[in-house]
Motif scaffolding. Structure first.
Motif, PDB file in Angstrom:
ATOM      1  N   VAL A 118     -21.551  -1.683   4.890  1.00 56.63           N
ATOM      2  CA  VAL A 118     -20.968  -1.798   6.019  1.00 56.63           C
ATOM      3  C   VAL A 118     -21.637  -1.395   7.193  1.00 56.63           C
ATOM      4  N   LEU A 119     -22.361  -0.248   7.350  1.00 56.57           N
ATOM      5  CA  LEU A 119     -22.854   0.295   8.315  1.00 56.57           C
ATOM      6  C   LEU A 119     -24.162  -0.585   8.694  1.00 56.57           C
ATOM      7  N   SER A 120     -24.752  -0.931   7.700  1.00 53.95           N
ATOM      8  CA  SER A 120     -26.072  -1.673   7.815  1.00 53.95           C
ATOM      9  C   SER A 120     -25.547  -3.154   8.795  1.00 53.95           C
ATOM     10  N   MET A 121     -24.518  -3.545   8.032  1.00 52.94           N
ATOM     11  CA  MET A 121     -24.031  -4.910   8.858  1.00 52.94           C
ATOM     12  C   MET A 121     -23.584  -4.560  10.357  1.00 52.94           C
ATOM     13  N   THR A 122     -22.952  -3.415  10.695  1.00 45.88           N
ATOM     14  CA  THR A 122     -22.289  -2.973  11.927  1.00 45.88           C
ATOM     15  C   THR A 122     -23.485  -3.017  12.830  1.00 45.88           C
ATOM     16  N   ALA A 123     -24.740  -2.373  12.235  1.00 43.92           N
ATOM     17  CA  ALA A 123     -25.797  -1.909  13.024  1.00 43.92           C
ATOM     18  C   ALA A 123     -26.505  -3.366  13.374  1.00 43.92           C
ATOM     19  N   TYR A 124     -26.586  -4.425  12.448  1.00 44.88           N
ATOM     20  CA  TYR A 124     -27.283  -5.399  12.514  1.00 44.88           C
ATOM     21  C   TYR A 124     -26.657  -6.369  13.530  1.00 44.88           C
ATOM     22  N   PHE A 125     -25.072  -6.447  13.556  1.00 44.81           N
ATOM     23  CA  PHE A 125     -24.421  -7.265  14.589  1.00 44.81           C
ATOM     24  C   PHE A 125     -24.423  -6.593  15.953  1.00 44.81           C
ATOM     25  N   ALA A 126     -24.509  -5.153  15.876  1.00 42.20           N
ATOM     26  CA  ALA A 126     -24.461  -4.702  17.366  1.00 42.20           C
ATOM     27  C   ALA A 126     -25.699  -4.806  18.059  1.00 42.20           C
ATOM     28  N   LEU A 127     -26.986  -4.819  17.409  1.00 42.59           N
ATOM     29  CA  LEU A 127     -28.098  -4.927  18.155  1.00 42.59           C
ATOM     30  C   LEU A 127     -28.244  -6.283  18.750  1.00 42.59           C
TER      31      LEU A 127
END
Length: 127
Positions: A118-127
């Motif tokens: 979930v953290l990796s998905m959040t970072a991916y969509f935030a960048l």
């Protein structure tokens, strides 16, 4: 009458809660996979507009594909491990010996892996 019925009923309720959690995580993995397919389709439909196509292609990369697949695998692992734990706990309830609650906390490890996805998905969509 079933001996230690309330303990067995609590064990079964816990097992069913873990199964529901696993099914929900698998469903969310399918949603992530389908969203990836949807974004790819939209990107191909907007092929004439280069800037918007590049933005959409960023969200439909292989990273999103692997996140959905990871969620599906984590959900399946949760269901399998909950079944193993259910059977083990049932046997321990019926056993006359006293057992400790020690051991490796599989739930904690799965929760950490799920949190990382979930953290990796959040970072991916935030960048």
């Amino acid at each position: 009458m079933i001996e230690k019925y309330s303990d067995h009923a609590a064990n079964e309720r816990t097992f069913l809660a873990w199964v529901r959690t696993g099914i929900a995580i698998i469903a969310f993995g399918f949603v992530v996979e389908k969203f990836n397919l949807f974004v790819r389709t939209i990107a191909e439909a907007n092929a004439s507009d280069g800037a918007s196509r590049l933005r959409l292609e960023r969200f439909s990369g292989s990273f999103s594909h692997y996140d959905g697949f990871a969620l599906i695998l984590i959900g399946m692992a949760i269901i399998v491990l909950s079944f193993v734990r259910f059977v083990r706990t049932s046997r321990m309830i019926d056993d006359q010996q006293t057992h400790s609650a020690g051991g490796i906390k599989v739930e904690f490890a799965l929760a950490m892996v799920l949190g990382l996805v979930v953290l990796s998905m959040t970072a991916y969509f935030a960048l």
